[in-house]
Design a protein around this motif. Structure first.
Motif: not given
Length: 575
Positions: A441-442, A446-449, A452-457, A483-485
Motif C-alpha cells: 500500500r505504501a 508513493l507511485k500514485d503521487v 517512481d523517480i524516487i524508487l528508480n533513483h 504527499f505519499a504520507r
C-alpha cells in the motif's frame, strides 16, 4: 511553589516501588550494623593485646568475626547499590515518560514562544539531573544518615559524656554547611539557566548554519554563544571554590577538633586516676570521625539535591502548563462537508481572521490565496485544531469540531506542509508514520503521487534510509514523500498548505498530476503559492488581512478583474 513542595511532588514517584525500597532499607540496616561491628571489634582487639591476660585463640575468633562483618557489609552494599540505582532509574524513566506525554498534549501556542532547545533540555538534561538527585538521596544520603545515627547511638552506649562534648560543635557545623547549601543552589541554578540558553542557541545556530555562513554571520553567532559560555564558566568556578572550601577546610577542622576533644577528655580521665581502655578510646574516635565523614557526605548530597531542585523547578513549571482540553467523543464517520461560521481568531492581540464564513461541500475543492499574513495558514491550523477558536464555529458534516476529540478529527484529515518534515528512518517509515499499513500500500501510494523517480533513483527503493532532516534527498523528493504520507491513509479531507512552494517547476508539474489524483472523492483545501496550481478548484477565496475580499472559481474571478485578476496577471507576466 516552594522547593519543599516541588521535592515532595516528584518524590511521590517512589511510591510505585515501595517493595523495592523496603528491601533496600533491610539491606541498609544490615550494612549499617556491619559497619558498626568492624571498629568495635578492632577496639576489643586492642584491649586484648594491651592486657596481660592476652588469649591468642580469642584474638583469632575476633579477627574471623571482623572478616565476616566486612564480607557481609561488602555484599549488602553491592546489592543495596544495585537495588537503589534500579529504583532511581525507574523513577527517572517514569518522570521522562510523563513529561513527554504532557509535552505532546500542550497547546501549540506554548511552542510558539519557546525555543526547541529549551524543550529538549527539559526532557533530557533536567530529567537526568532528577535521576542524579534521587540516586544521591538513595545511595549517598540515606545510607550515611543511617550509619551516622548508628555511630552516635553506639558512641553514647560506650561513653555518653565524650559524645555530649562533641555534639556541642554541631551548631557551628550547621551554620557552615547551611551557607554552603544556599550558595551551591544559587550558583547551580544560574549555571543551569545558562546551559539551557546555550542548548537553545546551539540548536538554533546548527539549524540555520546555511544562513549564518551565507551572510558571514559566524562572528556574531559565536559572540552570542561565547557570552553565555563565559557566564556559565564563571559560575562553575564559583561552585568549584565553594566545594573546595567546604570539602577540605571546614570538614577537616571539625574532624581534627573532634579527635582532640575526645583525646583531651580521655587524657583528663587518665590523669585523674580513672581507668580507661585504650580500645574504647579508639572505638569512640573511629565512630565520631566516621560520623563526621558521613555528615559531610550528607551535606554534600543536600547541596546536590538543592542544585537538582533547579531542574525540578523547570520540570514543575512545564508540568504546570495546562494541557489542551479535549473531548472524549469521537467521529464515527466523515463525509467532508466543511463550514466556517463567523470565525474570528488572534494569536496574540491583533485579529488574524475577522468574521470568516464559507462552506465547502463534500468532495469539492477550495483554494485560499492572498498575501503573506492574510490568514491562509491560520485557516488550516484552526481546522486541524492546532489552536481553538475564540469566536465563531467550525463544523464538519454539521458537527462542531470542538465537540470531538482531536485524535478522532485528525484521523480523517491529512495535510502536506510547505516545508517537508522527514524523520530518521526509511522512506517507508516516513510514509506510514507508525500506522499499520502494508509495504504494498505504501509503494502504491508513493507511485500514485509520482514517486517512481524516487524508487528508480535510489537503489534501496522504499527502504532507503533517510538521514537527519532528509539530507541526501532533493526538495522535490522530500515533498513527494510528504504527499505519499498524506495519501496513503485515504483521508476524507486533504489539506495542501503551499505544498508546491519550495519545489522546481518540473517537480511541480509531476506533483500537480498527483494533486488531481489525490483530490478525487475527497474534500480538498489548497493554500496556493502559485495560482496555476488551483485553476481546477471548485471555489477560490481571496484573503486580505484576515478578511474575505473575493470568492468564486478561477474563471469568475478573472472576469471580475479584481485582486485575484491582478495576481494572476503578474504571475502570467512573470512566466
Amino acid at each position: 511553589m516552594k522547593n519543599k513542595e516541588i521535592f515532595i511532588r516528584f518524590f511521590r514517584y517512589s511510591k510505585n516501588y515501595k517493595k523495592d525500597i523496603f528491601i533496600g532499607f533491610i539491606l541498609l540496616l544490615i550494612s549499617t550494623l556491619s559497619a558498626l561491628i568492624g571498629p568495635y571489634i578492632s577496639g576489643k582487639i586492642i584491649n586484648e593485646v594491651v592486657t596481660d591476660d592476652f588469649i591468642y585463640k580469642k584474638l583469632i575468633y575476633m579477627v574471623l568475626f571482623f572478616a565476616i562483618a566486612l564480607f557481609i557489609q561488602a555484599i549488602s552494599n553491592y546489592v543495596l547499590m544495585v537495588k537503589f540505582e534500579s529504583i532511581t532509574g525507574k523513577i527517572s524513566r517514569d518522570i521522562r515518560r510523563d513529561l513527554y506525554t504532557h509535552v505532546e498534549n500542550l497547546p501549540m501556542k506554548y511552542y510558539d514562544n519557546l525555543p526547541a532547545g529549551k524543550v529538549t533540555a527539559r526532557i533530557t538534561s533536567d530529567t537526568k539531573q532528577m535521576k542524579e538527585m534521587f540516586s544521591a538521596i538513595f545511595t549517598r544520603m540515606i545510607s550515611p544518615a543511617f550509619q551516622a545515627v548508628g555511630y552516635i547511638i553506639a558512641s553514647i552506649l560506650i561513653d555518653w559524656k565524650a559524645i555530649f562534648i562533641v555534639l556541642i560543635l554541631m551548631p557551628f557545623m550547621y551554620l557552615a554547611y547551611s551557607d554552603f547549601i544556599k550558595k551551591s543552589f544559587l550558583f547551580s541554578t544560574k549555571s543551569r539557566g545558562y546551559i539551557s540558553n546555550m542548548n537553545a542557541t546551539i540548536n538554533e545556530d546548527i539549524k540555520n548554519m546555511e544562513i549564518i555562513q551565507a551572510f558571514n554571520d559566524s562572528k556574531h553567532s559565536f559572540d552570542d554563544f561565547q557570552e553565555i559560555n563565559e557566564n556559565n564558566f564563571k559560575y562553575g568556578v564559583k561552585m568549584t571554590k565553594l566545594f573546595a572550601y567546604n570539602a577540605f577546610n571546614v570538614t577537616g577542622v571539625f574532624t581534627k577538633t573532634t579527635t582532640l576533644i575526645i583525646l583531651a577528655y580521655a587524657g583528663r580521665r587518665y590523669l585523674s586516676g580513672i581507668p580507661i581502655a585504650v580500645g574504647s578510646i579508639y572505638i569512640v574516635v573511629n565512630y565520631m570521625t566516621s560520623f563526621l565523614r558521613n555528615l559531610q557526605q550528607i551535606m554534600f548530597v543536600l547541596s546536590s539535591v538543592q542544585r537538582s531542585l533547579g531542574s525540578a523547578v523547570h520540570l514543575a513549571e512545564l508540568f504546570d502548563i495546562e494541557e489542551e482540553k479535549d473531548s472524549d467523543d469521537k467521529l464515527s464517520e466523515m463525509n467532508g462537508e466543511i463550514e466556517f461560521k463567523d470565525v474570528t481568531f488572534a494569536y496574540d492581540r491583533n485579529d488574524v481572521l475577522k468574521d470568516i464564513s464559507f462552506k465547502v461541500d463534500s468532495g469539492t475543492s477550495l483554494a485560499f490565496v492572498g498575501q503573506t499574513g492574510s490568514g491562509k495558514s491560520t485557516m488550516m491550523n484552526l481546522l486541524m485544531r492546532f489552536y481553538d477558536l475564540e469566536k465563531g464555529k467550525i463544523t464538519i458534516d454539521g458537527v462542531d469540531i470542538s465537540s470531538v476529540s482531536r485524535g478522532s478529527l485528525r484521523s480523517y484529515i491529512s495535510i502536506v506542509l510547505q516545508d517537508a518534515q522527514l524523520f530518521k528512518g526509511t522512506i517507508f517509515d516516513n510514509i506510514v508514520m507508525g500506522k499499520d499499513i502494508s509495504r504494498e500500500r505504501a509503494i502504491a501510494a508513493l507511485k500514485d503521487v509520482g514517486g517512481d523517480i524516487i524508487l528508480n533513483h535510489h537503489k534501496d527503493g522504499i527502504d532507503t534510509l533517510i538521514k537527519d532532516g532528509g539530507i541526501g534527498l532533493s526538495q522535490g523528493e522530500k515533498q513527494i514523500i510528504s504527499f505519499a504520507r498524506a495519501y496513503v491513509t485515504n483521508p476524507k479531507i486533504l489539506i495542501l498548505d503551499e505544498a508546491t512552494a519550495n519545489i522546481d517547476t518540473a517537480t511541480e508539474s509531476l506533483i500537480q498530476k498527483a494533486v488531481f489524483q489525490m483530490s478525487k472523492d475527497r474534500t480538498t483545501i489548497i493554500i496556493a503559492h502559485r495560482l496555476s496550481t488551483i485553476h481546477f478548484c471548485d471555489q477560490i477565496i481571496v484573503l486580505d488581512h484576515g478578511n474575505i475580499i473575493e470568492r468564486g472559481n478561477h474563471d469568475s474571478l478573472v472576469e471580475q478583474k479584481g485582486v485575484y485578476y491582478s495576481m494572476y496577471q503578474k504571475e502570467s507576466k512573470g512566466k
